[in-house]
Enzyme design. Structure first.
Site, mmCIF file in Angstrom:
data_model
loop_
_atom_site.group_PDB
_atom_site.id
_atom_site.type_symbol
_atom_site.label_atom_id
_atom_site.label_comp_id
_atom_site.label_asym_id
_atom_site.label_seq_id
_atom_site.Cartn_x
_atom_site.Cartn_y
_atom_site.Cartn_z
ATOM 1 N N HIS A 130 0.838 -1.202 0.000
ATOM 2 C CA HIS A 130 0.000 0.000 0.000
ATOM 3 C C HIS A 130 0.876 1.256 0.000
ATOM 4 O O HIS A 130 0.649 2.188 -0.788
ATOM 5 C CB HIS A 130 -0.916 -0.014 1.228
ATOM 6 C CG HIS A 130 -1.846 1.154 1.302
ATOM 7 N ND1 HIS A 130 -3.161 1.083 0.928
ATOM 8 C CD2 HIS A 130 -1.653 2.434 1.716
ATOM 9 C CE1 HIS A 130 -3.745 2.255 1.098
ATOM 10 N NE2 HIS A 130 -2.840 3.099 1.584
ATOM 11 N N GLU A 131 1.872 1.280 0.887
ATOM 12 C CA GLU A 131 2.708 2.481 0.994
ATOM 13 C C GLU A 131 3.606 2.645 -0.234
ATOM 14 O O GLU A 131 3.860 3.769 -0.679
ATOM 15 C CB GLU A 131 3.543 2.422 2.274
ATOM 16 C CG GLU A 131 2.735 2.284 3.564
ATOM 17 C CD GLU A 131 1.645 3.334 3.722
ATOM 18 O OE1 GLU A 131 1.780 4.431 3.153
ATOM 19 O OE2 GLU A 131 0.650 3.051 4.411
ATOM 20 N N HIS A 186 1.931 4.445 -3.020
ATOM 21 C CA HIS A 186 1.849 5.908 -2.894
ATOM 22 C C HIS A 186 3.003 6.618 -3.599
ATOM 23 O O HIS A 186 2.908 7.822 -3.873
ATOM 24 C CB HIS A 186 1.829 6.305 -1.420
ATOM 25 C CG HIS A 186 0.484 6.197 -0.788
ATOM 26 N ND1 HIS A 186 -0.646 6.750 -1.342
ATOM 27 C CD2 HIS A 186 0.080 5.607 0.379
ATOM 28 C CE1 HIS A 186 -1.687 6.506 -0.562
ATOM 29 N NE2 HIS A 186 -1.283 5.816 0.478
ATOM 30 N N GLU A 196 -5.491 7.541 -1.781
ATOM 31 C CA GLU A 196 -5.771 6.363 -0.968
ATOM 32 C C GLU A 196 -6.568 5.294 -1.711
ATOM 33 O O GLU A 196 -6.369 4.098 -1.490
ATOM 34 C CB GLU A 196 -6.502 6.782 0.313
ATOM 35 C CG GLU A 196 -5.723 7.723 1.202
ATOM 36 C CD GLU A 196 -4.401 7.122 1.689
ATOM 37 O OE1 GLU A 196 -4.170 5.921 1.497
ATOM 38 O OE2 GLU A 196 -3.595 7.887 2.253
#
Length: 744
Positions: free
Chosen positions: A484-485, A488, A507
């Site tokens: 997930h990170e 980004h 997000e």
């Protein structure tokens, strides 16, 4: 005067007047003091004249003056002139990693707003009524507004960049006479030349930013601090063009400042870090917070030996010992990004070293992409962002599946980090590369932050914070959060939202891509096992979304809370983050989940492979830029061109596309791609759109005739002949000849 907002209930103000002056580079020179829980030092800001003033100044300076009037309506009593007599000018002879700290040891007697009290004036700090007069012969001075709170500002001054040795190379296009006005213009011209240097001169640019930041001051500036802003003016200067484009600010953070957290790590050692505050970094340094203020930065941070400084920077900093017990750390960034993405963590972190079996993975892996991605490897296109040393244009970076990475943690968690985290990072980085292509950032640090961190993870340029909660219980939670990170890096950092209220753009995409990355990182799982995992995750997310929708305020659930005004700001550039100070909003997942389900629906509608291919192209085209959820024409063109590569699209998908994006109302470039889709997939309900395009957009419709004929479809050929017959008489002779050759 700025509006007073309820810090627990209202919107977050972005006060900076970026339309008049736009920060292009920050140089920070800071000391971290754990005893007083204060970060103290100097920041130098380099500006360019903003877009609003450039547009209006062409009609004359007088036409622009009224735009500043509203900004300048302040209480004269709030303005103060604060010459700090015991603060020395910075020496221009300092080494690159050894900036001066001015006013060291001075007791901070400022009031809660950061303004100096009468006691200071009695001890030699002077003020005068003339300095507080905001009028200058009937004209108002220009007021520079920066986002700032919870800071003690000690002094603001103009920097004499013209005094830097060797700076003459930036003055060739400036004409200098013998008046002080021309000298001021020369300084601003030097800054302009410096901030606009070509990307391949980035090392020289950083060198001169450093030299200029150490130049002597050439006059103190008037300033006042409010709840949310620092306001600066120079007496007699009425326009942004004439305002100093390089200023130096002495300041201190406050122990209660909301941009950083002073705490202890899991081993009981003191540390401080930026924890993703709702107010971003304005309590760490004065800055311009609106996303449009894309800037670069460099920072020297000094702290006691034994502490490690991690920061969002392109280099893996090595400490330099300044004197016994004091180390200095230097980082820099050459990719312009919002100041809110600046991140720092200072603590007694230990690096979790690579084991022999993972060391081979750490190297810069180069391999051929799957044939399905051959079109993505790599078009030598000019990037659409402002110029900087872009990895998408670097042939080595484009083949780097795993960027260099390090892991840091408190000493008591090092063994646990070695169990799963170290092995997962190269797998997740490689999976991300296979999915989206070039890594936007050159390296990655991963830090296990203290237990008071309020999230499972947070991504910033070159650094990811992870909660200790992801470490135990196997690799699943650690791997999915890491994915997930990492996502980004593309969505949230390399491509940012133009309006922060549209956080789902960051997000939602990261949540959707988290599943894709994790599936590709788990190479041992079968296709059916991966799909089973993803369906189960979707079910859990749906249940969570349902619960939040039922148990939270409806106004906090909207993906575009500013509706039609999304992306808009005032003439000065100021705006708000809707609900940005709502305490409960920090813990809500609705924007993650609604965004995820929207993207999941799109992927299932057009096919996952096709959708991921369009994302790769989107990233390649829009990295380094700010976007809104309302697709721009270029984004629609990119989407439709991606769909043109699909062999089949069912009528339901085409109907959904037209309705969702109102394709018939778009510009000619978009409608041309829509007509191509209609022709390719023989979508009869769209034949009317083709006929209208060939009649009304003759400048772009010539090759549509060829596409109608090459399909060898009777209806399409009849349509081509019908349209040509209707317009042939009035068509340009050359165009008519080309079309006739296609048809007959």
């Amino acid at each position: 005067m700025e509006t007073q907002l309820d810090p627990m209930k209202d919107d977050l103000p972005l006060m900076a007047n970026t339309s008049y002056l736009l920060v292009k580079h920050y140089v920070l020179d800071l000391d971290v003091d754990f005893k007083s829980k204060v970060i103290e030092g100097i920041i130098v800001l380099f500006f360019e004249t903003g877009s609003q003033y450039r547009k209006t100044s062409s009609t004359g300076k007088g036409g622009c003056q009224s735009q500043f009037d509203e900004t300048c309506k302040m209480r004269a009593s709030e303005l103060c002139h604060t010459p700090v007599t015991n603060v020395s000018a910075c020496s221009s002879k300092m080494e690159h990693n050894d900036f001066a700290v001015c006013g060291k040891g001075e007791e901070d007697t400022s009031d809660k707003k950061g303004n100096h009290s009468n006691e200071e004036q009695a001890s030699g700090i002077s003020s005068s009524k003339d300095c507080c007069d905001i009028e200058n012969h009937g004209k108002k001075d220009f007021l520079l507004v920066l986002d700032c709170c919870d800071l003690s500002v000690l002094k603001v001054e103009e920097v004499d960049v013209a005094a830097v040795s060797g700076i003459e190379k930036f003055t060739r296009s400036a004409e200098l006479t013998n008046v002080s006005k021309e000298l001021e213009n020369l300084r601003n011209q030097i800054v302009h030349e410096l901030v606009t240097l070509p990307a391949d001169c980035w090392k020289e640019q950083l060198y001169y930013f450093t030299r200029c930041s150490q130049a002597p001051g050439c006059g103190e500036l008037l300033f006042t601090t409010g709840t949310w802003s620092l306001e600066i003016r120079k007496s007699g200067i009425q326009t942004p063009t004439d305002f100093p484009h390089a200023i130096r600010i002495w300041y201190k953070t406050k122990p209660e400042g909301r941009s950083v957290t002073w705490t202890t790590d899991q081993s009981g050692r003191p540390c401080v870090y930026t924890m993703g505050s709702p107010i971003n970094n304005r309590a760490l340094f004065p800055c311009q917070e609106p996303p449009v203020a894309l800037s670069t930065w460099q920072a020297s941070v000094r702290t006691a030996a034994g502490f490690v400084v991690l920061m969002s920077g392109e280099n893996s900093a090595e400490p330099v010992q300044l004197r016994e017990g004091i180390l200095s750390w230097y980082y820099y960034v050459t990719m312009p990004m919002p100041a809110s993405t600046f991140t720092i963590a200072v603590g007694c972190w230990q690096e979790v070293k690579q084991q022999s079996f993972t060391a081979a993975i750490q190297t810069n892996i180069e391999f051929s992409l799957p044939s399905s991605q051959a079109d993505f490897r790599w078009h030598e296109e000019i990037c659409g962002h402002v110029e900087y040393p872009c990895r998408f244009q670097n042939s080595v970076a484009r083949l780097q599946a795993v960027i260099p990475y390090r892991v840091f943690a408190p000493c008591c968690l090092m063994e646990r980090c070695g169990e799963h985290l170290l092995q997962l990072i190269p797998q997740c980085l490689s999976a991300a590369y296979i999915t989206l292509g070039t890594h936007p950032f050159s390296r990655l640090d991963v830090l296990i932050v203290p237990s008071n961190f309020s999230s499972l993870g947070m991504a910033s340029p070159h650094i990811i914070f992870l909660s200790q909660s992801v470490l135990p219980g196997g690799s699943h939670l650690c791997g999915t959060r890491l994915c997930h990170e990492i996502a980004h890096a593309w969505f949230g950092l390399a491509i940012g939202a133009r309006d922060w209220t549209e956080e789902w753009l960051s997000e939602g995409f990261a949540t959707f891509l988290e599943d894709i990355f994790w599936a590709r990182a788990q190479q041992q799982l079968s296709h059916d096992e991966v799909k089973g995992q993803q369906e189960l995750k979707a079910l859990l997310r749906w249940r969570r979304l349902r619960d939040e929708v039922q148990n939270s305020e409806e106004e906090l659930q909207v993906l575009r809370p500013k509706k039609e005004s999304t992306g808009e700001f005032s003439e000065s550039g100021a705006s708000i983050v809707k609900h940005g100070l709502k305490a409960e909003k920090i813990f809500m997942q609705v924007h993650y989940l609604k965004g995820y389900f929207l993207l999941r629906s799109l992927a299932r509608t057009i096919g996952e492979a096709s959708y991921l291919a369009s994302l790769r192209k989107f990233v390649h085209k829009f990295h380094g830029q700010l976007v809104l959820s309302q697709l721009l024409p270029d984004q629609l063109v990119l989407l439709l061109e991606s769909l043109l590569e699909e062999k089949t699209l069912c009528p339901r998908i085409l109907q959904c596309l037209e309705k969702t994006y109102q394709l018939r109302e778009q510009d000619a470039e978009v409608r041309h791609r829509w007509c191509e889709l209609v022709v390719k997939h023989k979508y009869v309900p769209g034949y009317g759109d083709i006929e209208k395009f060939l009649r009304e957009d003759q400048a772009m419709g010539v090759y549509l005739y060829g596409e109608l004929m090459v399909n060898e479809d009777v209806k399409q050929q009849e349509l081509a002949h019908k349209c040509f017959s209707a317009v042939r008489e009035h068509m340009d002779a050359s165009s008519a000849k080309v079309v006739a050759e296609m048809l007959f």
